[in-house]
Design a protein around this motif. Sequence first.
Motif, mmCIF file in Angstrom:
data_model
loop_
_atom_site.group_PDB
_atom_site.id
_atom_site.type_symbol
_atom_site.label_atom_id
_atom_site.label_comp_id
_atom_site.label_asym_id
_atom_site.label_seq_id
_atom_site.Cartn_x
_atom_site.Cartn_y
_atom_site.Cartn_z
ATOM 1 N N SER A 5 0.864 -1.178 0.000
ATOM 2 C CA SER A 5 0.000 0.000 0.000
ATOM 3 C C SER A 5 0.900 1.227 0.000
ATOM 4 C CB SER A 5 -0.932 0.015 1.202
ATOM 5 O OG SER A 5 -0.190 -0.121 2.390
ATOM 6 N N LYS A 43 -4.149 7.937 0.655
ATOM 7 C CA LYS A 43 -3.485 6.639 0.821
ATOM 8 C C LYS A 43 -4.375 5.522 0.312
ATOM 9 C CE LYS A 43 -4.506 6.397 5.781
ATOM 10 N NZ LYS A 43 -3.889 6.070 7.053
ATOM 11 N N ALA A 49 -4.527 1.003 -0.488
ATOM 12 C CA ALA A 49 -3.957 -0.345 -0.611
ATOM 13 C C ALA A 49 -3.627 -0.585 -2.074
ATOM 14 C CB ALA A 49 -4.962 -1.377 -0.129
ATOM 15 N N ARG A 83 4.135 0.836 2.111
ATOM 16 C CA ARG A 83 4.023 -0.024 3.302
ATOM 17 C C ARG A 83 4.080 -1.489 2.932
ATOM 18 N NH1 ARG A 83 -0.794 -2.359 6.209
ATOM 19 N NH2 ARG A 83 -0.048 -2.815 8.302
ATOM 20 N N PRO A 116 -3.021 -5.232 4.351
ATOM 21 C CA PRO A 116 -2.877 -4.057 3.477
ATOM 22 C C PRO A 116 -4.226 -3.456 3.106
ATOM 23 C CG PRO A 116 -2.396 -6.094 2.274
ATOM 24 C CD PRO A 116 -2.671 -6.495 3.679
ATOM 25 N N ALA A 161 -2.657 1.888 5.560
ATOM 26 C CA ALA A 161 -1.568 2.520 4.805
ATOM 27 C C ALA A 161 -1.090 3.771 5.542
ATOM 28 C CB ALA A 161 -2.066 2.884 3.409
#
Length: 600
Positions: free
Chosen positions: A31, A45, A47, A71, A78, A83
């Motif tokens: 992510s 943000k 995934a 990440r 995820p 994230a």
Amino acid sequence: MCGIIGYLGDDEALSVVTAGLANLEYRGYDSAGVALGDTELTVYKRAGEVDALTEILPESTSHTRGIGHTRWSTHGPPTDANAHPHTDEAGRVAVVHNGIIENYEQLRERLSDRTFTSETDTEVIPHLIAAELDAGKSPKEAVKAAAAQLEGSYAIVVTIAGVDSLFAIREGSPLIIGHAENGTFLGSDVTAFLDHTQQVTYLADGDLAVIDRDGLSVYRNGELVDVAVEELDWEADAAEKGGYDHYMRKEIHEQPRALRQTISGRLDTDRGRVALDIDLPTEYLESLEEIQLVACGTSYYASVYAADLFESLADVRTTVEVASEYEFSTNRDPWRTLVVAVTQSGETADTLSAIRTAARAGARTLAVTNTLGSTITREVDDTVFIRAGPEIGVAATKTFASQVATLALLVVLVGRKRGALSSERATSVLDSLRGLPGAVQQILDREDTVLETAETYADSDAFFFIGRRLGRAVSLEGALKLKEISYDHAEGFPAGELKHGPLALVTENTPVLAVLTDGARPEATLPNVREVQARDAPVIGAVSDTEASALDVTFPVPDLGVMEPLVTNVYWQLFAYHVANLKGRSIDKPRNLAKSVTVE
Ligand code: M6R
């Protein structure tokens, strides 16, 4: 593993940060996210891949300060919520973090009056900083006070609404500052900002960095300190694909150049000596009882290769330990044991943990690594750099070759100082090393043949790699390469072991790839080849003596003594690459894997 990019400067931060995220993709992640803003912060943000994140990003913004993160899940799956960046409730503080906060559950309890929106360990950090700001601390003091409550390993970058600075602090995870005309950068590794600058500052554990419009200030134990700015010698395009479809193929083809860099200025062929700029006194080496090589994955197999050379050329007992299993046995004398950590990244948690165990026991420690300023270089008594240049593909290729070559140089140094290696024998090893780049180039020039072989055998049920002595190391590495990028079943064996069990798996649909070169006892391996041929298995052999063939496919290897198995490995790399490519695999970022494994 996770990646960090931060930027404060004259340019629009959104494009700088998203380009940085793309450069970090090679580390492996699931992510990604960014935080941008001035008086207010906005977090985006998602995934999935950076491309998925890009779909929700604005085309442009006016912000010139931003942070970003890729990440690799540890705490919580995820999801968009897990994230990074994470924020406090008010969205005033945004944080990206690499590493693991071990006491996050206790901290969450302590912060129970605040609302958490993720399952991560990281989210405690912005809440802690916000609590310190609420208590009246300055932004710098709030970051410092929050970090003081964390246990574990971390590299953290913080942006705060209304504060025109970035704050960063590290403990156990790398964080590097880049200095450029258009601003100051933060990265978990230099590839995050390599297209902007090669001027870098490596932060040490415990350092608190503040980046503002005047540049960088670093505080160590509360005091402002002067920090060095170092110049990288990586070429600006080193971390780009340069016309290749994949980093892995580019890096396979970079091996002649990487090997030239590895040995450059280090060989004195006439006198059979090497110069490595490390402090290993002759009296210490003379009394040495054992060398322990500790490493993981490909670096482990490079160590298996080197262990054979240490024993045969430097006359010193050498063990190779999987770093995650390493213990310093109480029946060893630490003063007579040299522990060598072999690690491309210098950040592998298992290897760091092993080297700390060795250092605690009192052993002298040495790192063989590719990465300037990496954590391992700060923890060992001495470091030898392999100088392979940046390796982006998750599958290690050129760094394996450069690790073996560097370790071979160390073998000569140790062997000569111990009086175990004659200058003639040393000269012949150094001649082999000098011939390596050219020999590797000859294999690369035969890539079409390897592609044809891959096309013939790509749909096989499984692949077995066999070889003896140095050929065993290459067989283990060849199988790892193939399995990690093609997802096919591949195993490497000492050739003599096949008949003790694995032979049951051999059929006409399981090609056997055999190392039949010098340094791999071809005369002893050939009977094992005949055994699998008797079970109808096709055999692909790398041979230095083509008369020894009668194989389904014969790959010639130039005459190069103890480096012949290493040259063979280039065939195995190309074979793995083409099998995986024919299957359309994600070659540079194989599923479930990360370039730098920073968790134990
Ligand atoms: O950075 P390191 O050399 O310490 O990494 C160790 C392993 O994770 C690594 O060699 C891994 O096995 C390779 N990427 C596989 O190709």
